[in-house]
Write an enzyme that holds these catalytic residues in place. Structure first.
Site, PDB file in Angstrom:
ATOM      1  N   ALA A 189      -7.442  27.111   8.675  1.00 32.66           N
ATOM      2  CA  ALA A 189      -6.893  25.771   8.916  1.00 32.66           C
ATOM      3  C   ALA A 189      -5.401  25.786   8.660  1.00 32.66           C
ATOM      4  O   ALA A 189      -4.871  26.689   8.015  1.00 32.66           O
ATOM      5  CB  ALA A 189      -7.580  24.743   8.010  1.00 32.66           C
ATOM      6  N   GLU A 202      -3.637  11.518   6.726  1.00 34.42           N
ATOM      7  CA  GLU A 202      -3.988  12.857   7.206  1.00 34.42           C
ATOM      8  C   GLU A 202      -5.228  12.815   8.099  1.00 34.42           C
ATOM      9  O   GLU A 202      -6.269  12.271   7.729  1.00 34.42           O
ATOM     10  CB  GLU A 202      -4.250  13.806   6.047  1.00 34.42           C
ATOM     11  CG  GLU A 202      -4.619  15.210   6.509  1.00 34.42           C
ATOM     12  CD  GLU A 202      -4.948  16.153   5.355  1.00 34.42           C
ATOM     13  OE1 GLU A 202      -4.935  17.374   5.591  1.00 34.42           O
ATOM     14  OE2 GLU A 202      -5.223  15.662   4.249  1.00 34.42           O
ATOM     15  N   ARG A 218      -6.553  26.155  -4.390  1.00 35.15           N
ATOM     16  CA  ARG A 218      -5.953  24.859  -4.106  1.00 35.15           C
ATOM     17  C   ARG A 218      -5.533  24.237  -5.433  1.00 35.15           C
ATOM     18  O   ARG A 218      -6.367  23.777  -6.222  1.00 35.15           O
ATOM     19  CB  ARG A 218      -6.937  23.953  -3.363  1.00 35.15           C
ATOM     20  CG  ARG A 218      -7.323  24.449  -1.965  1.00 35.15           C
ATOM     21  CD  ARG A 218      -6.124  24.491  -1.046  1.00 35.15           C
ATOM     22  NE  ARG A 218      -6.516  24.730   0.346  1.00 35.15           N
ATOM     23  CZ  ARG A 218      -5.642  24.826   1.333  1.00 35.15           C
ATOM     24  NH1 ARG A 218      -4.328  24.723   1.090  1.00 35.15           N
ATOM     25  NH2 ARG A 218      -6.057  25.048   2.574  1.00 35.15           N
ATOM     26  N   ARG A 275       0.851  -1.184   0.000  1.00 35.24           N
ATOM     27  CA  ARG A 275       0.000   0.000   0.000  1.00 35.24           C
ATOM     28  C   ARG A 275       0.896   1.247   0.000  1.00 35.24           C
ATOM     29  O   ARG A 275       1.799   1.371   0.830  1.00 35.24           O
ATOM     30  CB  ARG A 275      -0.930   0.022   1.227  1.00 35.24           C
ATOM     31  CG  ARG A 275      -1.982  -1.071   1.198  1.00 35.24           C
ATOM     32  CD  ARG A 275      -2.989  -0.852   0.087  1.00 35.24           C
ATOM     33  NE  ARG A 275      -3.978  -1.906  -0.014  1.00 35.24           N
ATOM     34  CZ  ARG A 275      -3.934  -2.897  -0.896  1.00 35.24           C
ATOM     35  NH1 ARG A 275      -2.904  -2.957  -1.751  1.00 35.24           N
ATOM     36  NH2 ARG A 275      -4.883  -3.801  -0.945  1.00 35.24           N
ATOM     37  N   GLU A 295      -3.663  29.274  13.944  1.00 31.63           N
ATOM     38  CA  GLU A 295      -4.138  29.394  12.562  1.00 31.63           C
ATOM     39  C   GLU A 295      -5.244  30.442  12.447  1.00 31.63           C
ATOM     40  O   GLU A 295      -5.313  31.176  11.454  1.00 31.63           O
ATOM     41  CB  GLU A 295      -4.633  28.039  12.050  1.00 31.63           C
ATOM     42  CG  GLU A 295      -3.535  26.999  11.869  1.00 31.63           C
ATOM     43  CD  GLU A 295      -2.518  27.396  10.806  1.00 31.63           C
ATOM     44  OE1 GLU A 295      -2.828  28.248   9.952  1.00 31.63           O
ATOM     45  OE2 GLU A 295      -1.401  26.846  10.835  1.00 31.63           O
ATOM     46  N   LEU A 355      -1.448  23.169   9.067  1.00 29.51           N
ATOM     47  CA  LEU A 355      -0.732  21.954   9.404  1.00 29.51           C
ATOM     48  C   LEU A 355      -0.295  21.935  10.868  1.00 29.51           C
ATOM     49  O   LEU A 355      -0.083  22.980  11.488  1.00 29.51           O
ATOM     50  CB  LEU A 355       0.513  21.821   8.525  1.00 29.51           C
ATOM     51  CG  LEU A 355       0.299  21.700   7.025  1.00 29.51           C
ATOM     52  CD1 LEU A 355       1.632  21.807   6.303  1.00 29.51           C
ATOM     53  CD2 LEU A 355      -0.386  20.386   6.683  1.00 29.51           C
ATOM     54  N   GLU A 400      -4.504  33.382   9.852  1.00 31.54           N
ATOM     55  CA  GLU A 400      -5.268  33.428   8.612  1.00 31.54           C
ATOM     56  C   GLU A 400      -6.445  34.388   8.660  1.00 31.54           C
ATOM     57  O   GLU A 400      -6.917  34.847   7.612  1.00 31.54           O
ATOM     58  CB  GLU A 400      -5.769  32.023   8.247  1.00 31.54           C
ATOM     59  CG  GLU A 400      -4.648  31.059   7.893  1.00 31.54           C
ATOM     60  CD  GLU A 400      -5.151  29.822   7.174  1.00 31.54           C
ATOM     61  OE1 GLU A 400      -6.381  29.594   7.146  1.00 31.54           O
ATOM     62  OE2 GLU A 400      -4.310  29.084   6.637  1.00 31.54           O
ATOM     63  N   GLU A 412      -1.999  32.196   0.702  1.00 28.10           N
ATOM     64  CA  GLU A 412      -2.672  32.790   1.855  1.00 28.10           C
ATOM     65  C   GLU A 412      -2.785  34.306   1.739  1.00 28.10           C
ATOM     66  O   GLU A 412      -3.701  34.909   2.296  1.00 28.10           O
ATOM     67  CB  GLU A 412      -1.940  32.414   3.137  1.00 28.10           C
ATOM     68  CG  GLU A 412      -2.057  30.931   3.487  1.00 28.10           C
ATOM     69  CD  GLU A 412      -1.382  30.598   4.797  1.00 28.10           C
ATOM     70  OE1 GLU A 412      -0.707  31.497   5.360  1.00 28.10           O
ATOM     71  OE2 GLU A 412      -1.517  29.459   5.264  1.00 28.10           O
ATOM     72  N   PRO A 450      -8.653   8.200   3.772  1.00 27.41           N
ATOM     73  CA  PRO A 450      -8.072   7.065   4.487  1.00 27.41           C
ATOM     74  C   PRO A 450      -7.538   5.961   3.590  1.00 27.41           C
ATOM     75  O   PRO A 450      -6.740   5.131   4.049  1.00 27.41           O
ATOM     76  CB  PRO A 450      -9.230   6.565   5.361  1.00 27.41           C
ATOM     77  CG  PRO A 450     -10.464   7.088   4.715  1.00 27.41           C
ATOM     78  CD  PRO A 450     -10.077   8.395   4.093  1.00 27.41           C
TER      79      PRO A 450
END
Length: 208
Positions: free
Chosen positions: A88, A132, A76, A49, A105, A90, A109, A157, A127
């Site tokens: 949002a 993530e 994006r 996988r 964040e 990381l 932002e 941003e 998944p």
């Protein structure tokens, strides 16, 4: 499968159940996340996988006193879309608590602080191809970040467009298929569901 009367519904839960990894390789080391390949022993067979190894992220459903949700339009590139998303980011600060990352964040932002925080919902975004995990928080009792503490935004941003949208309108946009970001879809619907229950189902969290 449904539970019988008098039987607990606790069975309806995703459970951690790792399978043995026979071998693993780092296929590509990226700037933000890596691509890995692992041979997994499923008992009856072993399978290869490949997946994105992601640091995880947090998102913030910020609601004002009129139950309007803050959404930011951001480009994006992988999907070639300008998406409406909540603040949002990381989990890229070593050891940082989730709610503190969310507060950071929100400030970076949206130039906002929040005095009240709740854990709203969490999701594995893909998944089958990535590990993530995004934890979405509800933030209320908002105030502006002081001018001398404003964060200088760069790249995509720097081009973000903020709007305040009534929560019911955001729900309608999600259900009509006009909004596609996973943090928007899950966060908006979870906030609406929690509000319908008088916010009684949420876990309040403290900063620091």
């Amino acid at each position: 499968m449904t539970s019988e009367p008098g039987v607990s519904d606790d069975w309806l839960v995703d459970r951690l159940a790792p399978r043995p990894v026979v071998e693993g390789d780092l296929i590509h080391r990226g700037k933000v996340w890596d691509l890995r390949g692992e041979v997994v022993d499923l008992g009856e067979s072993q399978v290869l996988r490949e997946f994105v190894d992601h640091p995880g992220a947090v998102a913030v459903i910020a609601l004002d006193e009129q139950d309007r949700v803050l959404l930011l339009q951001q480009y994006r590139h992988p999907v070639r879309h300008d998406l409406w998303e909540p603040p949002a980011g990381l989990l890229d600060v070593e050891g940082e608590e989730l709610v503190l990352a969310a507060a950071r964040e929100l400030a970076e932002e949206a130039d906002l602080r929040a005095a009240s925080w709740w854990r709203l919902v969490e999701v594995f975004t893909t998944p089958g191809g990535s590990n993530e995990r995004i934890v979405v928080f509800l933030a209320r009792d908002l105030s502006a970040v002081p001018d001398h503490e404003l964060f200088e935004r760069t790249d995509e941003e720097a081009l973000m467009v903020p709007v305040w949208v009534p929560l019911d309108d955001a729900v309608d946009a999600v259900l009509a298929g006009r909004l596609h970001s996973p943090t928007t879809v899950t966060g908006v619907l979870a906030a609406a569901a929690a509000r319908a229950r008088g916010w009684s189902t949420l876990e309040r969290v403290a900063l620091g």
